[in-house]
Motif scaffolding. Structure first.
Motif, PDB file in Angstrom:
ATOM      1  N   LEU A  32       0.825  -1.218   0.000  1.00 31.89           N
ATOM      2  CA  LEU A  32       0.000   0.000   0.000  1.00 31.89           C
ATOM      3  C   LEU A  32       0.858   1.265   0.000  1.00 31.89           C
ATOM      4  N   ASP A  33       2.156   1.090   0.155  1.00 31.31           N
ATOM      5  CA  ASP A  33       3.113   2.203   0.216  1.00 31.31           C
ATOM      6  C   ASP A  33       2.824   3.129   1.404  1.00 31.31           C
ATOM      7  N   ILE A  34       2.571   2.481   2.553  1.00 34.32           N
ATOM      8  CA  ILE A  34       2.382   3.224   3.805  1.00 34.32           C
ATOM      9  C   ILE A  34       3.243   2.562   4.878  1.00 34.32           C
ATOM     10  N   SER A  35       3.362   3.218   6.013  1.00 31.79           N
ATOM     11  CA  SER A  35       4.178   2.668   7.091  1.00 31.79           C
ATOM     12  C   SER A  35       3.438   1.540   7.801  1.00 31.79           C
ATOM     13  N   ASN A  36       4.210   0.704   8.434  1.00 31.37           N
ATOM     14  CA  ASN A  36       3.648  -0.378   9.229  1.00 31.37           C
ATOM     15  C   ASN A  36       2.799   0.192  10.369  1.00 31.37           C
ATOM     16  N   GLY A  45      -8.327   0.728  14.599  1.00 28.83           N
ATOM     17  CA  GLY A  45      -9.384   1.724  14.663  1.00 28.83           C
ATOM     18  C   GLY A  45      -8.953   3.071  15.201  1.00 28.83           C
ATOM     19  N   ARG A  46      -7.653   3.293  15.329  1.00 31.57           N
ATOM     20  CA  ARG A  46      -7.166   4.571  15.835  1.00 31.57           C
ATOM     21  C   ARG A  46      -7.100   5.623  14.733  1.00 31.57           C
ATOM     22  N   GLU A  47      -6.931   5.175  13.486  1.00 31.47           N
ATOM     23  CA  GLU A  47      -6.902   6.088  12.343  1.00 31.47           C
ATOM     24  C   GLU A  47      -7.857   5.573  11.288  1.00 31.47           C
ATOM     25  N   LYS A  48      -8.434   6.495  10.535  1.00 32.96           N
ATOM     26  CA  LYS A  48      -9.296   6.079   9.428  1.00 32.96           C
ATOM     27  C   LYS A  48      -8.553   6.317   8.112  1.00 32.96           C
ATOM     28  N   PRO A  49      -8.675   5.379   7.198  1.00 34.92           N
ATOM     29  CA  PRO A  49      -7.980   5.544   5.922  1.00 34.92           C
ATOM     30  C   PRO A  49      -8.688   6.563   5.039  1.00 34.92           C
ATOM     31  N   SER A  50      -7.920   7.200   4.163  1.00 36.55           N
ATOM     32  CA  SER A  50      -8.538   8.076   3.160  1.00 36.55           C
ATOM     33  C   SER A  50      -9.350   7.193   2.219  1.00 36.55           C
ATOM     34  N   ASP A  52      -9.067   6.926  -1.020  1.00 38.57           N
ATOM     35  CA  ASP A  52      -8.134   6.257  -1.925  1.00 38.57           C
ATOM     36  C   ASP A  52      -7.455   5.071  -1.247  1.00 38.57           C
ATOM     37  N   MET A  53      -7.014   5.260  -0.009  1.00 37.69           N
ATOM     38  CA  MET A  53      -6.346   4.181   0.718  1.00 37.69           C
ATOM     39  C   MET A  53      -7.321   3.048   1.015  1.00 37.69           C
ATOM     40  N   PHE A  54      -8.548   3.402   1.368  1.00 40.29           N
ATOM     41  CA  PHE A  54      -9.575   2.395   1.638  1.00 40.29           C
ATOM     42  C   PHE A  54      -9.791   1.509   0.408  1.00 40.29           C
ATOM     43  N   LEU A  55      -9.884   2.118  -0.764  1.00 43.33           N
ATOM     44  CA  LEU A  55     -10.085   1.352  -1.998  1.00 43.33           C
ATOM     45  C   LEU A  55      -8.868   0.492  -2.325  1.00 43.33           C
ATOM     46  N   LYS A  56      -7.678   0.997  -2.029  1.00 40.59           N
ATOM     47  CA  LYS A  56      -6.461   0.197  -2.231  1.00 40.59           C
ATOM     48  C   LYS A  56      -6.452  -1.010  -1.297  1.00 40.59           C
ATOM     49  N   ILE A  57      -6.892  -0.802  -0.064  1.00 41.34           N
ATOM     50  CA  ILE A  57      -6.958  -1.909   0.898  1.00 41.34           C
ATOM     51  C   ILE A  57      -7.936  -2.965   0.396  1.00 41.34           C
ATOM     52  N   CYS A  58      -9.097  -2.529  -0.081  1.00 41.46           N
ATOM     53  CA  CYS A  58     -10.085  -3.466  -0.633  1.00 41.46           C
ATOM     54  C   CYS A  58      -9.479  -4.269  -1.772  1.00 41.46           C
ATOM     55  N   ASP A  59      -8.751  -3.590  -2.638  1.00 40.17           N
ATOM     56  CA  ASP A  59      -8.134  -4.249  -3.785  1.00 40.17           C
ATOM     57  C   ASP A  59      -7.086  -5.260  -3.335  1.00 40.17           C
ATOM     58  N   GLU A  60      -6.216  -4.867  -2.423  1.00 44.00           N
ATOM     59  CA  GLU A  60      -5.155  -5.756  -1.938  1.00 44.00           C
ATOM     60  C   GLU A  60      -5.723  -6.980  -1.213  1.00 44.00           C
ATOM     61  N   LYS A  62      -8.742  -8.158  -1.723  1.00 46.61           N
ATOM     62  CA  LYS A  62      -9.713  -8.805  -2.609  1.00 46.61           C
ATOM     63  C   LYS A  62     -11.090  -8.940  -1.953  1.00 46.61           C
ATOM     64  N   VAL A  63     -11.560  -7.811  -1.415  1.00 46.88           N
ATOM     65  CA  VAL A  63     -12.881  -7.766  -0.800  1.00 46.88           C
ATOM     66  C   VAL A  63     -13.638  -6.552  -1.342  1.00 46.88           C
ATOM     67  N   THR A  64     -14.935  -6.578  -1.181  1.00 47.61           N
ATOM     68  CA  THR A  64     -15.757  -5.443  -1.582  1.00 47.61           C
ATOM     69  C   THR A  64     -15.759  -4.403  -0.468  1.00 47.61           C
ATOM     70  N   PRO A  65     -15.940  -3.142  -0.823  1.00 49.09           N
ATOM     71  CA  PRO A  65     -16.016  -2.106   0.221  1.00 49.09           C
ATOM     72  C   PRO A  65     -17.109  -2.383   1.250  1.00 49.09           C
ATOM     73  N   ASP A  66     -18.250  -2.935   0.805  1.00 52.01           N
ATOM     74  CA  ASP A  66     -19.317  -3.194   1.767  1.00 52.01           C
ATOM     75  C   ASP A  66     -18.910  -4.235   2.798  1.00 52.01           C
ATOM     76  N   TYR A  67     -18.030  -5.149   2.434  1.00 46.31           N
ATOM     77  CA  TYR A  67     -17.560  -6.124   3.416  1.00 46.31           C
ATOM     78  C   TYR A  67     -16.775  -5.418   4.524  1.00 46.31           C
ATOM     79  N   LEU A  68     -15.828  -4.549   4.133  1.00 48.60           N
ATOM     80  CA  LEU A  68     -15.031  -3.876   5.155  1.00 48.60           C
ATOM     81  C   LEU A  68     -15.854  -2.867   5.944  1.00 48.60           C
TER      82      LEU A  68
END
Length: 118
Positions: A32-36, A45-50, A52-60, A62-68
């Motif tokens: 994801l090109d972010i820090s550990n 749950g301490r930080e919320k992803p942007s 763009d980052m949320f969609l990248k996480i879904c892609d990595e 392999k889940v739908t946004p509604d699942y997360l």
């Protein structure tokens, strides 16, 4: 307070899916090109992803946004393993699967209509 719990729930689903795929936290962070620390904060749950980052996480993962977001394991009642398997299919296979599903829908529509007298 409720929104904080939603971010924690989303983070738990991210962590759970990552572990299910046997991806280390550091590997996900690198892809994801972010820090550990940042992915750890998202998972806890301490930080919320942007967005763009949320969609990248879904892609990595392999889940739908509604699942997360909502925890829906099934997208429109389709089990996740079927959705994942379709990602491995060729365009021709997808077309064949689509035709098969249309036959099932037609068959079930007739059965439903007969049972419900419509």
């Amino acid at each position: 307070m409720k929104i904080i719990n939603q971010y924690q729930s989303m983070g738990n689903r991210i962590k759970s899916r990552r572990k299910e795929l046997r991806i280390k936290q550091s590997e996900l962070a690198e892809s994801l090109d972010i820090s550990n620390n940042h992915i750890s904060s998202i998972e806890n749950g301490r930080e919320k992803p942007s967005l763009d980052m949320f969609l990248k996480i879904c892609d990595e993962l392999k889940v739908t946004p509604d699942y997360l977001l909502l925890g829906n394991v099934h997208a429109k009642n389709v089990p996740q393993n079927i959705t994942e398997a379709l990602l491995l299919c060729s365009d021709e296979d997808i077309e064949l699967a689509s035709q098969f599903i249309e036959l099932l829908v037609h068959r079930n529509k007739n059965t439903w209509n007969n049972k419900n007298f419509v």
